[in-house]
Design a protein around this motif. Structure first.
Motif, PDB file in Angstrom:
ATOM      1  N   GLU A 142     -26.033 -16.746  24.481  1.00  0.00           N
ATOM      2  CA  GLU A 142     -26.982 -17.099  23.676  1.00  0.00           C
ATOM      3  C   GLU A 142     -28.177 -17.635  24.669  1.00  0.00           C
ATOM      4  OE1 GLU A 142     -25.791 -19.903  20.871  1.00  0.00           O
ATOM      5  OE2 GLU A 142     -27.817 -19.994  19.794  1.00  0.00           O
ATOM      6  N   TYR A 150     -30.066 -13.595  18.993  1.00  0.00           N
ATOM      7  CA  TYR A 150     -29.500 -14.856  18.644  1.00  0.00           C
ATOM      8  C   TYR A 150     -30.466 -15.905  18.041  1.00  0.00           C
ATOM      9  CZ  TYR A 150     -24.918 -13.811  20.929  1.00  0.00           C
ATOM     10  OH  TYR A 150     -23.732 -13.272  21.200  1.00  0.00           O
ATOM     11  N   ALA A 153     -31.169 -15.061  14.586  1.00  0.00           N
ATOM     12  CA  ALA A 153     -29.884 -15.646  13.635  1.00  0.00           C
ATOM     13  C   ALA A 153     -29.659 -16.931  13.512  1.00  0.00           C
ATOM     14  CB  ALA A 153     -28.434 -15.001  14.460  1.00  0.00           C
ATOM     15  N   ARG A 154     -30.135 -17.663  14.516  1.00  0.00           N
ATOM     16  CA  ARG A 154     -30.042 -19.103  14.326  1.00  0.00           C
ATOM     17  C   ARG A 154     -31.175 -19.689  13.338  1.00  0.00           C
ATOM     18  NH1 ARG A 154     -25.544 -21.717  15.943  1.00  0.00           N
ATOM     19  NH2 ARG A 154     -25.124 -21.252  18.201  1.00  0.00           N
ATOM     20  N   GLY A 156     -31.992 -17.892  10.858  1.00  0.00           N
ATOM     21  CA  GLY A 156     -31.716 -17.582   9.574  1.00  0.00           C
ATOM     22  C   GLY A 156     -32.249 -16.183   9.344  1.00  0.00           C
ATOM     23  N   LYS A 159     -28.608 -12.371   9.022  1.00  0.00           N
ATOM     24  CA  LYS A 159     -27.429 -12.816   8.428  1.00  0.00           C
ATOM     25  C   LYS A 159     -26.337 -12.068   8.871  1.00  0.00           C
ATOM     26  CE  LYS A 159     -29.734 -15.334   5.223  1.00  0.00           C
ATOM     27  NZ  LYS A 159     -30.030 -16.823   5.856  1.00  0.00           N
ATOM     28  N   GLY A 160     -25.053 -12.912   8.930  1.00  0.00           N
ATOM     29  CA  GLY A 160     -23.743 -12.191   9.591  1.00  0.00           C
ATOM     30  C   GLY A 160     -23.524 -11.675  11.020  1.00  0.00           C
ATOM     31  N   THR A 162     -22.581 -11.752  14.778  1.00  0.00           N
ATOM     32  CA  THR A 162     -21.221 -12.267  15.269  1.00  0.00           C
ATOM     33  C   THR A 162     -21.382 -13.388  16.237  1.00  0.00           C
ATOM     34  OG1 THR A 162     -20.703  -9.967  15.381  1.00  0.00           O
ATOM     35  CG2 THR A 162     -19.423 -11.297  16.703  1.00  0.00           C
ATOM     36  N   ILE A 164     -22.090 -16.497  15.313  1.00  0.00           N
ATOM     37  CA  ILE A 164     -22.850 -17.469  14.718  1.00  0.00           C
ATOM     38  C   ILE A 164     -22.640 -17.837  13.377  1.00  0.00           C
ATOM     39  CG2 ILE A 164     -25.385 -18.168  13.884  1.00  0.00           C
ATOM     40  CD1 ILE A 164     -24.911 -18.044  17.217  1.00  0.00           C
ATOM     41  N   ASP A 165     -22.726 -16.546  12.439  1.00  0.00           N
ATOM     42  CA  ASP A 165     -22.133 -16.749  10.906  1.00  0.00           C
ATOM     43  C   ASP A 165     -21.100 -15.541  10.582  1.00  0.00           C
ATOM     44  OD1 ASP A 165     -24.327 -15.065  10.926  1.00  0.00           O
ATOM     45  OD2 ASP A 165     -25.091 -15.848   9.036  1.00  0.00           O
ATOM     46  N   ASP A 166     -20.697 -15.029  11.729  1.00  0.00           N
ATOM     47  CA  ASP A 166     -19.585 -14.095  11.306  1.00  0.00           C
ATOM     48  C   ASP A 166     -18.571 -13.992  12.388  1.00  0.00           C
ATOM     49  OD1 ASP A 166     -20.063 -12.102   9.181  1.00  0.00           O
ATOM     50  OD2 ASP A 166     -19.621 -10.522  10.742  1.00  0.00           O
ATOM     51  N   PRO A 167     -17.370 -13.619  12.208  1.00  0.00           N
ATOM     52  CA  PRO A 167     -16.213 -13.935  12.921  1.00  0.00           C
ATOM     53  C   PRO A 167     -16.054 -13.049  14.318  1.00  0.00           C
ATOM     54  CG  PRO A 167     -15.502 -12.950  10.965  1.00  0.00           C
ATOM     55  CD  PRO A 167     -16.981 -13.025  10.855  1.00  0.00           C
TER      56      PRO A 167
END
Ligand code: PPS
Ligand code: ADP
Length: 209
Positions: A142, A150, A153-154, A156, A159-160, A162, A164-167
């Motif tokens: 990051e 990143y 993603a932070r 929003g 979406k999704g 890796t 951050i909000d995806d595994p």
């Protein structure tokens, strides 16, 4: 005659020139070096550095990079779990063909799911699948944020993403692990590539016999 997937009445055709012949020509053994890790972990950097190192030693390599393959072969795929799975499946099959051609194929993709990576490993014979885990902390990735993804993603705006909000599922039994836990003591790209090249040499991939 057999049925494979959705194809029926298909026949395997054996050719007179095989993998062993091609390996003799190249004086190396075909294999897949699979580099997995978060976005920004250094996958592409180490893939290219390894490609250069081996090229300088007279070895034939080819890099299959996730970002690049998504510009062509996989441009129909997004980042849902099933799209990522199909992305990995296709690259695994292409990597298998390159290894059969006698090349040292270096695949660098996030490949976040253990099951998808293990399926690629299962395509290969013997120990010809070398999984390299770029164990770079999310904080380091990051902080680098080379593409600004990143940040998006932070916020929003992606979406999704890796990590951050995806595994991301780390490997349980990889052949090589490269640690980069804080920005101050990351090994240099050439040192990381050297570690992988030494492994390949030790295991006999850099000679035909
Ligand atoms: N949602 C989301 N999550 C993760 N990454 C994203 C996403 N959207 C776009 N990107 C960009 O796509 C690159 C990863 O592609 P991969 O083919 O390696 O991904 S995967 O293996 O199918 O998960 C990745 O490149 P790298 O930074 O080289 O890993 C990003 O640039
Ligand atoms: N060992 C390293 N030390 C310092 N910076 C690095 C190292 N490896 C990669 N980087 C930098 O980190 C960023 C992300 O690297 P990259 O190879 O694109 O990662 P990935 O392919 O995993 O997304 C780039 O700006 C790259 O120059």
């Amino acid at each position: 005659m057999s049925t494979v997937g959705n194809s029926t009445n298909i026949f395997w055709h054996e050719c007179g020139v095989g993998k062993i012949d091609r390996q003799k020509l190249l004086n190396q053994k075909g294999c897949v070096v699979w580099i997995t890790g978060l976005s920004g972990a250094g996958k592409s950097t180490v893939a290219c550095s390894l490609g250069r190192e081996l090229h300088n030693r007279g070895k034939l390599t080819y890099v299959l990079d996730g970002d690049n393959v998504r510009h062509g072969l996989n441009k129909d795929l997004g980042f849902k779990a099933e799209d990522r799975a199909e992305n990995i499946r296709r690259v695994g099959e292409v990597a298998k063909l390159f290894a059969d051609a006698g090349l040292i194929c270096i695949a660098s993709l996030i490949s976040p799911y253990r099951r998808d990576r293990d399926a690629c490993r299962a395509l290969m014979q013997d120990n010809n699948f070398i999984e390299v885990f770029m164990n770079t902390s999310l904080e380091v990735c990051e902080e680098r944020d080379a593409k600004g993804l990143y940040k998006l993603a932070r916020a929003g705006k992606i979406k999704g993403f890796t990590g951050i909000d995806d595994p991301y599922e780390p490997p349980l039994n990889c052949e090589i692990e490269i640690q980069q836990q804080n920005t101050e003591n990351c090994p240099s790209p050439s040192a990381m590539a050297g570690q992988i090249a030494s492994y390949l040499e030790e295991k006999g991939f850099l000679q035909e016999n």
